[in-house]
Design a protein around this motif. Sequence first.
Motif, PDB file in Angstrom:
ATOM      1  N   GLY A  50       0.713  -1.243   0.017  1.00 41.54           N
ATOM      2  CA  GLY A  50       0.056  -0.095  -0.262  1.00 41.54           C
ATOM      3  C   GLY A  50       0.781   1.110  -0.022  1.00 41.54           C
ATOM      4  N   ARG A  51       2.121   1.251   0.618  1.00 43.93           N
ATOM      5  CA  ARG A  51       2.849   2.494   0.901  1.00 43.93           C
ATOM      6  C   ARG A  51       3.625   2.678  -0.850  1.00 43.93           C
ATOM      7  N   GLU A  52       3.597   1.437  -1.456  1.00 41.40           N
ATOM      8  CA  GLU A  52       4.400   1.564  -2.736  1.00 41.40           C
ATOM      9  C   GLU A  52       3.447   1.959  -3.968  1.00 41.40           C
ATOM     10  N   ILE A  53       2.339   1.248  -3.692  1.00 43.74           N
ATOM     11  CA  ILE A  53       1.467   1.629  -5.271  1.00 43.74           C
ATOM     12  C   ILE A  53       0.464   2.623  -5.128  1.00 43.74           C
ATOM     13  N   HIS A  54       0.390   3.345  -4.028  1.00 42.22           N
ATOM     14  CA  HIS A  54      -0.437   4.351  -3.918  1.00 42.22           C
ATOM     15  C   HIS A  54      -2.109   4.279  -4.636  1.00 42.22           C
ATOM     16  N   LEU A  55      -2.789   3.214  -4.392  1.00 44.85           N
ATOM     17  CA  LEU A  55      -4.225   3.060  -4.672  1.00 44.85           C
ATOM     18  C   LEU A  55      -4.917   3.504  -3.784  1.00 44.85           C
TER      19      LEU A  55
END
Length: 123
Positions: A50-55
Amino acid sequence: MAAKAIVTDVETAPDLSMAKVYFTTISPKIRKKILRRLEKDAKRVRSLLGREIHLKKTPEIHFIMDESEEKARHIDALLDSLHLPGSEVSEGSPEEDYSDDDDDYDDDDDDDRPGRDGSPEAF
């Protein structure tokens, strides 16, 4: 321990609410142990993702052992055990005869494309 998992495929729901992560390992003996560890760490992995893909919403992750390689080996073994007539390739058969010199294949080692001669590839 989970670092020994090799991701083979990922399927996501159309709305990205769920992701199935298929994995295998080099050693089949440790797959169940790895699965338990991945399941235990699924929430942490989801958080990192969640921190990396920002959806808007990070998919819920489900880890699944990929057994396709074992199934393929089993099917190959079954087919090999059938000994069907004409299924074996003998030496000198047309399937093995690659001596046709009239083909259009250019086996020239002179390849002028960037990067083929050891130089850095052009972008």
